[in-house]
Design an enzyme around this catalytic site. Sequence first.
Site, PDB file in Angstrom:
ATOM      1  N   ASP A  30       0.848  -1.188   0.000  1.00 48.46           N
ATOM      2  CA  ASP A  30       0.000   0.000   0.000  1.00 48.46           C
ATOM      3  C   ASP A  30       0.888   1.243   0.000  1.00 48.46           C
ATOM      4  O   ASP A  30       1.886   1.307   0.713  1.00 48.46           O
ATOM      5  CB  ASP A  30      -0.912   0.004   1.230  1.00 48.46           C
ATOM      6  CG  ASP A  30      -2.071   0.973   1.088  1.00 48.46           C
ATOM      7  OD1 ASP A  30      -3.224   0.520   0.984  1.00 48.46           O
ATOM      8  OD2 ASP A  30      -1.810   2.209   1.069  1.00 48.46           O
ATOM      9  N   ILE A  31       0.506   2.228  -0.801  1.00 49.41           N
ATOM     10  CA  ILE A  31       1.314   3.447  -0.924  1.00 49.41           C
ATOM     11  C   ILE A  31       1.286   4.276   0.363  1.00 49.41           C
ATOM     12  O   ILE A  31       2.187   5.088   0.605  1.00 49.41           O
ATOM     13  CB  ILE A  31       0.823   4.286  -2.135  1.00 49.41           C
ATOM     14  CG1 ILE A  31       1.922   5.196  -2.654  1.00 49.41           C
ATOM     15  CG2 ILE A  31      -0.449   5.058  -1.819  1.00 49.41           C
ATOM     16  CD1 ILE A  31       1.611   5.813  -4.012  1.00 49.41           C
ATOM     17  N   ASN A  87     -12.985  -3.028   2.245  1.00 56.63           N
ATOM     18  CA  ASN A  87     -13.906  -1.906   2.392  1.00 56.63           C
ATOM     19  C   ASN A  87     -14.835  -1.873   1.181  1.00 56.63           C
ATOM     20  O   ASN A  87     -14.381  -2.050   0.050  1.00 56.63           O
ATOM     21  CB  ASN A  87     -13.129  -0.589   2.494  1.00 56.63           C
ATOM     22  CG  ASN A  87     -12.243  -0.543   3.733  1.00 56.63           C
ATOM     23  OD1 ASN A  87     -12.623  -1.038   4.789  1.00 56.63           O
ATOM     24  ND2 ASN A  87     -11.059   0.029   3.596  1.00 56.63           N
ATOM     25  N   GLY A  93     -15.686   2.940   3.443  1.00 55.69           N
ATOM     26  CA  GLY A  93     -14.363   3.542   3.285  1.00 55.69           C
ATOM     27  C   GLY A  93     -13.640   3.138   2.019  1.00 55.69           C
ATOM     28  O   GLY A  93     -12.425   3.331   1.904  1.00 55.69           O
ATOM     29  N   GLN A  94     -14.377   2.593   1.039  1.00 51.13           N
ATOM     30  CA  GLN A  94     -13.729   2.199  -0.215  1.00 51.13           C
ATOM     31  C   GLN A  94     -13.384   3.440  -1.028  1.00 51.13           C
ATOM     32  O   GLN A  94     -14.260   4.266  -1.309  1.00 51.13           O
ATOM     33  CB  GLN A  94     -14.653   1.275  -1.027  1.00 51.13           C
ATOM     34  CG  GLN A  94     -13.995   0.760  -2.292  1.00 51.13           C
ATOM     35  CD  GLN A  94     -14.874  -0.233  -3.058  1.00 51.13           C
ATOM     36  OE1 GLN A  94     -16.033  -0.471  -2.696  1.00 51.13           O
ATOM     37  NE2 GLN A  94     -14.316  -0.808  -4.112  1.00 51.13           N
ATOM     38  N   HIS A 100     -10.283  -5.080  -3.586  1.00 50.85           N
ATOM     39  CA  HIS A 100      -8.954  -5.334  -3.031  1.00 50.85           C
ATOM     40  C   HIS A 100      -9.099  -5.727  -1.576  1.00 50.85           C
ATOM     41  O   HIS A 100     -10.027  -5.314  -0.890  1.00 50.85           O
ATOM     42  CB  HIS A 100      -8.049  -4.100  -3.171  1.00 50.85           C
ATOM     43  CG  HIS A 100      -8.664  -2.831  -2.675  1.00 50.85           C
ATOM     44  ND1 HIS A 100      -9.579  -2.117  -3.410  1.00 50.85           N
ATOM     45  CD2 HIS A 100      -8.506  -2.158  -1.508  1.00 50.85           C
ATOM     46  CE1 HIS A 100      -9.960  -1.045  -2.735  1.00 50.85           C
ATOM     47  NE2 HIS A 100      -9.332  -1.055  -1.571  1.00 50.85           N
ATOM     48  N   HIS A 102      -6.988  -5.749   1.944  1.00 42.64           N
ATOM     49  CA  HIS A 102      -5.829  -5.294   2.707  1.00 42.64           C
ATOM     50  C   HIS A 102      -5.376  -6.437   3.615  1.00 42.64           C
ATOM     51  O   HIS A 102      -6.212  -7.091   4.259  1.00 42.64           O
ATOM     52  CB  HIS A 102      -6.210  -4.132   3.622  1.00 42.64           C
ATOM     53  CG  HIS A 102      -6.758  -2.912   2.939  1.00 42.64           C
ATOM     54  ND1 HIS A 102      -6.053  -1.723   2.836  1.00 42.64           N
ATOM     55  CD2 HIS A 102      -7.964  -2.673   2.356  1.00 42.64           C
ATOM     56  CE1 HIS A 102      -6.803  -0.815   2.223  1.00 42.64           C
ATOM     57  NE2 HIS A 102      -7.965  -1.356   1.923  1.00 42.64           N
TER      58      HIS A 102
HETATM   59  P1  5GP Z   1      -9.680   1.463   0.231  1.00 41.82           P
HETATM   60  O1  5GP Z   1      -9.781   2.751   1.000  1.00 41.82           O
HETATM   61  O2  5GP Z   1     -10.358   1.584  -1.120  1.00 41.82           O
HETATM   62  O3  5GP Z   1     -10.101   0.254   0.990  1.00 41.82           O
HETATM   63  O4  5GP Z   1      -8.138   1.231  -0.015  1.00 41.82           O
HETATM   64  C1  5GP Z   1      -7.432   1.787  -1.072  1.00 41.82           C
HETATM   65  C2  5GP Z   1      -5.981   1.720  -0.708  1.00 41.82           C
HETATM   66  O5  5GP Z   1      -5.224   1.889  -1.878  1.00 41.82           O
HETATM   67  C3  5GP Z   1      -5.540   2.796   0.284  1.00 41.82           C
HETATM   68  O6  5GP Z   1      -5.019   2.191   1.453  1.00 41.82           O
HETATM   69  C4  5GP Z   1      -4.494   3.584  -0.489  1.00 41.82           C
HETATM   70  O7  5GP Z   1      -3.417   3.976   0.319  1.00 41.82           O
HETATM   71  C5  5GP Z   1      -4.071   2.612  -1.561  1.00 41.82           C
HETATM   72  N1  5GP Z   1      -3.657   3.235  -2.815  1.00 41.82           N
HETATM   73  C6  5GP Z   1      -4.324   4.197  -3.504  1.00 41.82           C
HETATM   74  N2  5GP Z   1      -3.661   4.515  -4.618  1.00 41.82           N
HETATM   75  C7  5GP Z   1      -2.567   3.712  -4.659  1.00 41.82           C
HETATM   76  C8  5GP Z   1      -1.484   3.576  -5.571  1.00 41.82           C
HETATM   77  O8  5GP Z   1      -1.399   4.250  -6.611  1.00 41.82           O
HETATM   78  N3  5GP Z   1      -0.535   2.664  -5.283  1.00 41.82           N
HETATM   79  C9  5GP Z   1      -0.583   1.893  -4.151  1.00 41.82           C
HETATM   80  N4  5GP Z   1       0.407   1.026  -3.955  1.00 41.82           N
HETATM   81  N5  5GP Z   1      -1.595   1.993  -3.253  1.00 41.82           N
HETATM   82  C10 5GP Z   1      -2.561   2.896  -3.505  1.00 41.82           C
END
Ligand code: 5GP
Length: 114
Positions: A30-31, A87, A93-94, A100, A102
Amino acid sequence: MPDCIFCKIVSKEIPASIIYENDKVVAFKDINPVAPVHILIVPKQHISSVLEIEESDTDVIHHIFMICKKLAKDLGITENGFRIVNNCGHDGGQTVDHIHFHVLGGRTLTWPPG
Ligand code: 5GP
Ligand code: ZN
């Protein structure tokens, strides 16, 4: 899917720290990590969210959990424990509309989530 950031990671159009890949899935760091271990596991095929999973996706969803287990072992977080998070939607929180999972570990995680 055009304009999907995770499809672009899958196709290598944008870089990511990929730690595992096979014909069905990609796993990358994760970034913006929120734990010492924070990886994302995505199917290579675009599925927007849990709400879009079809019966025909059963194999890939099952496979994702097998890869979660494998990577948790490889990353050394099975002894102390870890968390798999999905999420879904706004209140869930998506923020990226490509399903995906985590995998979080390396510290004690609190509950309930914020
Ligand atoms: P969500 O909030 O949708 O469950 O999680 C999305 C996740 O993707 C977040 O934790 C965010 O930090 C990660 N993320 C978003 N953009 C990028 C990216 O370009 N590269 C990587 N490695 N992670 C990303
Ligand atoms: Zn996508």
